[in-house]
Scaffold this motif. Sequence first.
Motif, PDB file in Angstrom:
ATOM      1  N   ALA A 102       2.628  78.217 -78.691  1.00  0.00           N
ATOM      2  CA  ALA A 102       3.886  78.901 -78.995  1.00  0.00           C
ATOM      3  C   ALA A 102       5.092  77.992 -78.807  1.00  0.00           C
ATOM      4  CB  ALA A 102       4.027  80.132 -78.104  1.00  0.00           C
ATOM      5  N   ILE A 155       4.333  86.102 -80.374  1.00  0.00           N
ATOM      6  CA  ILE A 155       4.602  84.766 -79.838  1.00  0.00           C
ATOM      7  C   ILE A 155       5.280  84.896 -78.473  1.00  0.00           C
ATOM      8  CG2 ILE A 155       5.924  82.634 -80.153  1.00  0.00           C
ATOM      9  CD1 ILE A 155       5.685  83.112 -83.179  1.00  0.00           C
ATOM     10  N   TRP A 200       7.684  83.846 -76.326  1.00  0.00           N
ATOM     11  CA  TRP A 200       8.793  82.941 -76.592  1.00  0.00           C
ATOM     12  C   TRP A 200       9.757  82.718 -75.425  1.00  0.00           C
ATOM     13  CZ3 TRP A 200      13.460  85.395 -75.931  1.00  0.00           C
ATOM     14  CH2 TRP A 200      13.478  86.798 -76.063  1.00  0.00           C
TER      15      TRP A 200
END
Length: 359
Positions: free
Chosen positions: A225, A253, A255
């Motif tokens: 990621a 994802i 993040w």
Amino acid sequence: MATEVAAKRIKMDTVQIGTHNGHFHADEALAVYMLRMLPQYSSASLVRTRDPALLDTCHTVVDVGGTYDDSKKRYDHHQREFTNTFPEHETKLSSAGLVYMHYGKAIIAQHTKLPIDHPDVELLYQKLYDDFVEAIDANDNGISKYNSNKLEEAGIEENFKSGGITLPALVGDLNHEDPLNPGITRATTDNPQAEEDYRFGQASSLMGNAFLRKLHGAATAWLPARSVVKASFEQRGAQHESSQLLVLPRAGIPWKEHLYNIEQEAGLPEDKKILFVIYPEKEEPGSKWRIQAVSKDMASFVNRKSLPEPWRGVRDAELDALLGADVEDGAVFVHAAGFIGGHKTEAGVRAMAAKALAS
């Protein structure tokens, strides 16, 4: 006779890991598991004793012996003069932290099939210590996560007890007899040490499996990621004139941690940091999209900038009306706390983001 001699020689040449017998803890349970993840220890036998003469015969000793000396493969942390910590950390190491500090990169390199000096190995090495091993070190050394005096000054009280469901607590429970078979040993009925060793093996597997899941998740989800978030970060200027909108190309994802790290590496001032992140809810074509406010830091529930107050707690057609004619219909919701919202289309959520940034 030759076969018997060969068998004895093989047994004597087998690598032995030593640790103490008696009440066992999460740190040495994890330390033993981590060692056995490496080829040189994969078939190692385990000796649990406090007898110095027996420990001297072991190739590697953890959590007992009163010595920390990597050159001699001795990893105890109980001696009075021991104050070692993981690089750039303040938590005193336990046997788990010592083993991880010396062997963690090799374990990660083997699991990921990357060279030990690969930068991704270093990233994972730091993350696994921060996310997993440090807490084991702190627990074994009696270091609280919070300053109790500060908590008392602030008037903060616990709503419930959570200590009983931690991994160290579950390891502690394994020191007691098997509740499904009380009074009956798994090994032999006249060998309490064998039964204790059996339960230590269960504890080691419990800790090791948890560590391995953390490592696997970090290597297969968290690490990939980073490159996605970095690419999106570098394209932020093309997404909105403020350069404060991050657009992720797919769902799921992880993040947040990457974004904070990448912003720090880039040296962004506070007034230039990302305020909102948008991403599809699912992988399927035609998925709804989400907009999420970026919190001030990983542990904070306070946003750098929340979604506009009039939108909060509003849904569907009512939210469409608030957003105005320049945002296509299809709004789904905005959470009452103003940290997340949704729209049926990417164009719609982009328009929501633009309005939120301008508000």
